[in-house]
Design an enzyme around this catalytic site. Structure first.
Site, PDB file in Angstrom:
ATOM      1  N   THR A 145      29.122-109.944  73.913  1.00 30.94           N
ATOM      2  CA  THR A 145      29.709-108.737  73.353  1.00 30.94           C
ATOM      3  C   THR A 145      30.976-109.175  72.633  1.00 30.94           C
ATOM      4  O   THR A 145      31.752-109.958  73.175  1.00 30.94           O
ATOM      5  CB  THR A 145      30.112-107.775  74.497  1.00 30.94           C
ATOM      6  OG1 THR A 145      28.923-107.258  75.058  1.00 30.94           O
ATOM      7  CG2 THR A 145      30.982-106.637  74.014  1.00 30.94           C
ATOM      8  N   ARG A 173      18.557 -97.976  78.095  1.00 31.27           N
ATOM      9  CA  ARG A 173      19.727 -98.378  78.885  1.00 31.27           C
ATOM     10  C   ARG A 173      20.959 -98.490  77.996  1.00 31.27           C
ATOM     11  O   ARG A 173      20.915 -99.042  76.904  1.00 31.27           O
ATOM     12  CB  ARG A 173      19.442 -99.724  79.557  1.00 31.27           C
ATOM     13  CG  ARG A 173      20.589-100.268  80.414  1.00 31.27           C
ATOM     14  CD  ARG A 173      21.463-101.224  79.652  1.00 31.27           C
ATOM     15  NE  ARG A 173      22.402-101.967  80.501  1.00 31.27           N
ATOM     16  CZ  ARG A 173      23.378-102.728  80.038  1.00 31.27           C
ATOM     17  NH1 ARG A 173      23.554-102.859  78.733  1.00 31.27           N
ATOM     18  NH2 ARG A 173      24.180-103.371  80.857  1.00 31.27           N
ATOM     19  N   VAL A 174      22.068 -97.948  78.466  1.00 33.10           N
ATOM     20  CA  VAL A 174      23.347 -98.086  77.772  1.00 33.10           C
ATOM     21  C   VAL A 174      24.300 -98.793  78.725  1.00 33.10           C
ATOM     22  O   VAL A 174      24.357 -98.456  79.906  1.00 33.10           O
ATOM     23  CB  VAL A 174      23.891 -96.698  77.367  1.00 33.10           C
ATOM     24  CG1 VAL A 174      25.324 -96.796  76.890  1.00 33.10           C
ATOM     25  CG2 VAL A 174      23.009 -96.096  76.271  1.00 33.10           C
ATOM     26  N   GLY A 175      25.015 -99.763  78.214  1.00 37.53           N
ATOM     27  CA  GLY A 175      25.933-100.522  79.068  1.00 37.53           C
ATOM     28  C   GLY A 175      27.345 -99.975  79.000  1.00 37.53           C
ATOM     29  O   GLY A 175      27.584 -98.815  78.652  1.00 37.53           O
ATOM     30  N   ASP A 176      28.283-100.827  79.334  1.00 31.03           N
ATOM     31  CA  ASP A 176      29.703-100.441  79.363  1.00 31.03           C
ATOM     32  C   ASP A 176      30.325-100.395  77.977  1.00 31.03           C
ATOM     33  O   ASP A 176      31.317 -99.685  77.749  1.00 31.03           O
ATOM     34  CB  ASP A 176      30.498-101.450  80.204  1.00 31.03           C
ATOM     35  CG  ASP A 176      30.384-102.864  79.629  1.00 31.03           C
ATOM     36  OD1 ASP A 176      29.256-103.275  79.270  1.00 31.03           O
ATOM     37  OD2 ASP A 176      31.417-103.542  79.514  1.00 31.03           O
ATOM     38  N   THR A 196      33.442-107.857  79.088  1.00 31.10           N
ATOM     39  CA  THR A 196      32.198-108.462  78.641  1.00 31.10           C
ATOM     40  C   THR A 196      31.417-108.852  79.888  1.00 31.10           C
ATOM     41  O   THR A 196      31.986-108.998  80.961  1.00 31.10           O
ATOM     42  CB  THR A 196      32.474-109.672  77.738  1.00 31.10           C
ATOM     43  OG1 THR A 196      31.238-110.230  77.298  1.00 31.10           O
ATOM     44  CG2 THR A 196      33.289-110.748  78.432  1.00 31.10           C
ATOM     45  N   GLY A 197      30.110-108.989  79.739  1.00 31.28           N
ATOM     46  CA  GLY A 197      29.295-109.339  80.894  1.00 31.28           C
ATOM     47  C   GLY A 197      28.448-108.167  81.354  1.00 31.28           C
ATOM     48  O   GLY A 197      28.196-107.242  80.585  1.00 31.28           O
ATOM     49  N   GLY A 199      27.330-104.968  82.229  1.00 29.76           N
ATOM     50  CA  GLY A 199      28.003-103.691  82.038  1.00 29.76           C
ATOM     51  C   GLY A 199      27.962-102.763  83.236  1.00 29.76           C
ATOM     52  O   GLY A 199      28.886-101.974  83.447  1.00 29.76           O
TER      53      GLY A 199
END
Ligand code: SD4
Length: 284
Positions: A145, A173-176, A196-197, A199
């Site tokens: 990211t 799916r939605v991450g951070d 980053t990483g 989420g």
């Protein structure tokens, strides 16, 4: 400052804007767009790893120190989601648009549809399909990211965060990364932070908002990044296979970064410093 090795690309572009007296907002947007537009970067923008259905879906957000912010999630077929997020911030009464609504908004504002699944991403996907195991490889499939934080000559801060998300994620799916407070947070009274990483771990702890809040309470950017990573480790399970990293900057330009695993790099550029650094880490 920007996450990972390709942070240097974002910094170079952003710094050119800052040294001419441009705004932190323009610097972070234009900086991360360079990385979004690079098909060689496999976890941002065009050329990003697809989800389990073979679809590239993008998440991004942008924020200013005065609390203005915009975000898009689960966006498809648009190469520069950060620019769409900025338009959401500046031209709508809302903060976040997702999926088809975000796509329609982008098309209405002059963005062009483009195929984001490059030949290289398609090949990787087909290889992945053979086993279809959801075990992203640390620092390879679950990172990259791009997040950038910048302070301009007027003392204004801005941040941008953009990603194709975790490789082989479930469709939808939605991450951070597009979530204000999770993947990115800024407050012009304090500074900014980004993540980053994996989420899911960042959302669970409201990671970037916590880092900024800890800085408000008196921690340095470095101490605040360490504290949130320690909290994630303390509360989580099986951290051996999980990477999460945070990066932060205060209003004096002091920086910090920390990650669970070895391998998180970030780039810093200022009048007096130009470096690619490896963040300190807990496990390695
Ligand atoms: C996510 N945080 O979607 C992102 C993944 C990533 O560097 O690429 N992080 O969970």
């Amino acid at each position: 400052m920007s996450t990972w090795d390709h942070g240097r690309i974002a910094n170079n572009m952003g710094y050119r804007i800052l040294e001419k007296g441009g705004s932190a907002l323009d610097a972070v947007e234009q900086g991360v767009m360079e990385v979004e537009s690079d098909p060689e970067v496999r976890t941002v923008g065009i050329g990003g790893f697809p989800d389990r259905e073979g679809v590239v879906t993008l998440d991004a957000c942008i924020m200013k120190g005065d609390g203005s912010c915009g975000s898009v999630a689960f966006l498809q077929d648009i190469k520069n989601p950060i620019a769409v997020a900025r338009k959401v911030m500046e031209q709508t009464p809302h903060i976040m648009l997702v999926g088809n609504g975000a796509l329609q908004f982008a098309l209405d504002h002059g963005f062009r549809k483009e195929k984001l699944l490059t030949e290289a991403s398609r090949k990787d996907y087909e290889e992945w399909l053979e086993k279809s195991e959801y075990k992203p490889v640390i620092n390879i499939e679950n990172h990259d990211t791009i997040s950038t934080l910048a302070l301009d000559m007027n003392g204004s801060i801005a941040g941008a965060c953009t990603t194709s998300g975790a490789a082989w994620k479930m469709h939808g799916r939605v991450g951070d990364s597009p979530i204000i407070g999770a993947g990115l947070f800024l407050d012009g009274e304090v500074g900014g932070a980004c993540a980053t990483g994996l989420g899911e771990e960042v959302i669970r702890t409201a990671g970037s908002a916590m880092v900024v809040e800890m800085m408000r309470q008196g921690k340095t950017p470095q101490e605040a990044c360490e504290a949130i990573v320690h909290r994630i480790i303390r509360k989580g399970k099986d951290m051996e296979d999980i990477q999460v990293g945070f990066m932060a900057m205060d209003m004096d330009g002091r920086t910090g970064a920390y990650s669970i695993q070895k391998g998180f790099t970030y780039a810093v550029k200022s009048q007096v410093r130009e470096e690619l650094e490896e963040a300190r880490y807990q496990i390695g």
